[in-house]
Design an enzyme around this catalytic site. Sequence first.
Site, PDB file in Angstrom:
ATOM      1  NE  ARG A  14       2.611  -4.054   3.172  1.00 35.21           N
ATOM      2  CZ  ARG A  14       3.887  -3.692   3.268  1.00 35.21           C
ATOM      3  NH1 ARG A  14       4.330  -2.641   2.572  1.00 35.21           N
ATOM      4  NH2 ARG A  14       4.718  -4.371   4.025  1.00 35.21           N
ATOM      5  CG  ASP A  37      -3.083   1.895  -2.191  1.00 33.24           C
ATOM      6  OD1 ASP A  37      -2.209   1.504  -1.395  1.00 33.24           O
ATOM      7  OD2 ASP A  37      -2.882   2.040  -3.409  1.00 33.24           O
ATOM      8  CE1 TYR A  48      -7.037  -5.408  -5.330  1.00 33.44           C
ATOM      9  CE2 TYR A  48      -5.489  -6.928  -6.346  1.00 33.44           C
ATOM     10  CZ  TYR A  48      -5.846  -6.100  -5.295  1.00 33.44           C
ATOM     11  OH  TYR A  48      -5.007  -5.963  -4.213  1.00 33.44           O
ATOM     12  NE  ARG A 104      -6.500   3.830  -7.691  1.00 39.18           N
ATOM     13  CZ  ARG A 104      -5.952   4.607  -6.746  1.00 39.18           C
ATOM     14  NH1 ARG A 104      -5.296   4.051  -5.719  1.00 39.18           N
ATOM     15  NH2 ARG A 104      -6.057   5.911  -6.839  1.00 39.18           N
TER      16      ARG A 104
END
Length: 262
Positions: free
Chosen positions: A52, A54, A113, A202
Amino acid sequence: MTSRYKLTLAYDGHDFHGFQSQPGQRTIQGTVEDILKRMTKGQEVRVFGSGRTDAGVHSVGQVIHFDYPGREIPPANMIKALNSQLPMDMVFTDCEIVDKDFHSRFSVKGKWYRYRVSLDGFVNPFKRFYTGHYPYPVDVEKMQEAAKDLLGRHDFTSFAASGGQIEDKVRDMYYVNVALDEENNEVIMDFIATGFLYNMVRILVATLLEIGNGRRPVHDLKRVIAAKNRLEVQQTAQASGLYLYHVFYEEVPRKYRLDLDF
């Protein structure tokens, strides 16, 4: 009778409220499910994603699957039918029919990522939705050295934002790369692991930037990991710079297994 389809999806996350369906919000899952409902003349088709993302997070290689009812549609026709109805900020790039034991989330072997951070002194209006922003000097070599401390199996509790549902916070980090893109004045950071916790990438990015700026010692990540305390890292990089780059369903290739070199 149904056929299970696996598809790779790219999207610009700026105008989406994340991947997961939410009432009254524009989401990736909701958009695809609405199209499938039209294609099946009203039947509900549930879409499952590899993860999922964001609000504001982008994808180059998100993977979804769904079970399509009725006659089997060739993958080339399925991808054409879906893409013809998608908004301009989404596109399917690959489609195949898979066995019923395939699951876009539970069959994952690893995720990649990528994070892009602009070092421009002021926010570039043409980059603001597609990069993070850090207008301070950074020593990329220090960041590269620090990144090695992330490799291997660790409890990443210190890098998990509150709100995550997963209790087991141990992950294997296979690959971390920090590179300076001089032409675009950006730092590009790549992370490949068995999986990632809520906002983990992040938070890692924010910590590496602090090391690059000299606000933390080069090997502070070792201490932060050992602390298993989210309060050790207060900053979280902006969603706009994050991209789900690739999802691995086979073992992660040896060239991306930097953890084996230590």
